[in-house]
Design an enzyme around this catalytic site. Sequence first.
Site, short mmCIF file in Angstrom:
data_model
loop_
_atom_site.label_atom_id
_atom_site.label_comp_id
_atom_site.label_asym_id
_atom_site.label_seq_id
_atom_site.Cartn_x
_atom_site.Cartn_y
_atom_site.Cartn_z
N HIS A 139 25.46 3.39 23.67
CA HIS A 139 24.84 3.63 24.97
C HIS A 139 25.83 4.19 26.00
CE1 HIS A 139 21.52 3.64 27.59
NE2 HIS A 139 20.91 2.54 27.16
N ASP A 166 21.61 7.95 25.70
CA ASP A 166 20.59 7.17 26.36
C ASP A 166 19.35 7.13 25.47
OD1 ASP A 166 22.22 6.74 28.58
OD2 ASP A 166 21.69 8.71 29.39
#
Lengths: 473, 454
Positions: B415, B419
């Site tokens: 992350h 995304d």
Amino acid sequence: MRQKFDMAIIGAGPGGYVAAIRAAQLGSRVALVEEAQLGGTCLNRGCIPTKALLHTAEVMHTLASAGEFGVVMEGSFHLDLGRALKHKEKVVSQLRRGVEHLMAANGVEVIPGRGRLAGTGKVAVTAPGGELVVEADKIVIATGSRPAALPVPGAGEAAVIDSDAALAMAAVPESVLIIGGGAVGIEFANIYHAFGAQVTLVEMLPRLAPGEDEEISALLAQELRGRGITVHTGAKASLFKRDSGGKTVATLSTSQGDVQVIADVVLAAAGRRPNTEGLGLETVGVATGRGWITTDDYQRTNVPGIYAVGDVTGRTLLAHAASMGGVVAVEHAAGQHTVPLDPSRVPRCIFNRTEIASIGLTEAQAREQGHRVATGKFPFSANGRAITMGPTGGMVKVVAAEDTGELLGVHIIGPQASSLIMEAGVAMTLESTLEELTSVVHPHPTLTEAMEEVFLAALGRPVHIPRGRSVKA
Amino acid sequence: MAVPILMPKLGLTMDEGIVIRWLKTVGEPVQKGEPLLEVETDKSAVEVESSASGVLLQIVAGEGAKVPVGATIAYLAEEGEEAAAPGREKIPAGESAPAGENTPVRGSAPAGGSKPAVGRVKASPLARKLAGQAGLNLAGVVGSGPGHRIVKKDVLRLLEDRRTVVSQLAAPPTPRAAFEAIAGSTAVAPGTQKPVSIAPPSMGHGEGSYREPVTRMRKAIADRMLYSTSRIPQFFVSLEVELSRALSQIEALTPEVQNGYGAKLSVTDLLILATVRCLQKHREMNAYYLAGESLQDTFIEYHDFVNIGVAVALPHGLLVPVIPHVEQKGLGEIAIVRAEAVRKAREGRLGMDELQGGTFTISNMGGMGIDHFQAIINPPEAGILAVGRARKKPVVVGDAIAIRPVLELKLTADHRMIDGATAAAFLKDLATLLESGRLDVTYGGVGDGDVAEG
């Protein structure tokens, strides 16, 4: 009869009895099986009794050289062998009682008899009173080693003895031929020579004390010869014969041809064999290599729950290595964090009159292993305290890694070398480098200053010898 | 005159820092930009560079001291300057100093050349020296020596690990970024730079238990996976792929691959190829996150090539052989190269270079009968694809239920650079491409058109 323990240790030498104490400290119920006497070879037939006799030799030397220090002897002195042996016996029995006391104080159950592996977690003990089975979760084999027989034709009929017999000598022979130029051979050469025998010392390899640094070996040979001990290196005993007078005629093969030596007694001091006969290794499948029990860093054999320590593993045949191996084994067995025995940090001592002690790599070994090596040497002839003690020979030599200053090896031939070496032992175990060691203040005037100087010498800045001049011991 | 060194502000929220370790001793020369000390903030441990050149004259804040941002922590003497030292009292370890105290006060000279106090790193002098020579930070390392002291052996092992990891990072922009990965790969707990202290199991562990030292491979897996799970925020997206067309395509191509390459074609091979096509489209997924200590030395590195790592289970561990430049390979070539890599992995014949440089990893546990699972990212890659078992099950087709072969794909993504939407788009494209049965299997076949259509 059956008894249940957490740990059973076979053999009560310095490997076994120290392991027993450490295991007891860790809360284990410990059985220590011993067929003869507590203390093993070291205490009863090795390190200790030889040091007792060497001390007698040392006292004789002190008396002989007393005049040099202004002590005038009225009349003469002589060896009383019986009393010397009594001194030796007294030392041994006092220490043995000490070990017995330690076992009792630690709650170690000493089981007399010959131990044998009898299945998983079982040790059968054969004693004059019958057999019993000791059950234990973990087993440590610490049965040690014994002198190897000389594989020389005629050895059977010649007057060949081993070190056990030599320690119990009834009389000092006129002449002794010692086969084996390692620690045992050198120490007995000192004893016999001091006691008045003519001594010939023979080593098959090209130099005495072949495990030591070459420069140390060379100084040693020079010193022994200077005392009147005959030294043959690169010589192999090829034949023994008994002559009509009962003396042994030994033929030594050397590169210059055969040499004959006639001696009353031949002492076999070359090589040792593991004590594994009748130990039942095959019943549980303990692996061996050329007779010695195979172990890993934590002293484990291939069989889960069975450890082996000391001489019987064939690795670093020294009492103090066995003791530390014993500690590693039982700490590992108890699930403790433990640091494996590192052979390169085990000090070695030879109790020659001018003692030899070393730790780690020789210069040649260090170079062979590809280290960029810095060496330093310092002669005892430049050490004040050594000079007060009489004619000074010997030196300290350090082998260090050039880039890091790591101590790779330290080699000493000189007075009290066996104690001096421990500065290097501590330094190497704590991984000190030359940089820290040269900032250690050494008391004056002591032999330890030679250590300080040799560390400085390795950095090219000794104080009490001119820089860059070659050191002659 | 003496130049004060101040506690830097290392983050927006930082208002104080703890001195972990001085990297220079008093009396030692320091260049501007050279690492001078390590500071722990509420977020992380950071190496602080010297803001000036000179000789370290005095350390005001000892190791362990908690100091407000802007407070003086040391003084440098400018080069050539006589060491006339400001004589402020040293802040004892563990205590705090008042803020804003940065006016040098003249006083007695400090003892020159004194060693730094032994900080929290328990290491032998030799270990320190070796680490220093190699630029290795020992903070947080648990040693193997007595009392878990760090000894030479540990440093050599760390250096070996570093060599491995560094070579796995394809040309990182800064050595430090690569190094950060390793520092974390040793026994360091998540984010804290403190030793992981796991109490040794009590002694006399139960009957029937025994211990074995771990293998180098086991340790490497443990360290990498711990690093991955403790340092990388990972999230998962999954979907089910309907395989009818893909299986038909495999069936149709099998004889050709068998004859042309002598290799048996499998679902994995088709998956690899489809993944490569999608990675070329979604370049964010074919990248490394190279974490530095600040904004300036943190990078995302994108690759024009695709090197696929394939996880291979071994009796006592696993290896991830890397198939290089898959973007230049057709399906047949992939099949044979993959079969060879798997075989070599199982026989233990893989060279170091065959285990390095992966840009994305695929782990297929379908052969082990697993329907779905999630994989842990192989750092510094952006993602890893977990592939489940191809099996028949009832699916809704139109408004009816039909029996169709399906398998589940689960993507794990980092992350820090990926995304949710990016991960979803990638996985959706991959599924569409597989379900289309129209994957171009020749080298040079560009998947873009196909994917876009799907």
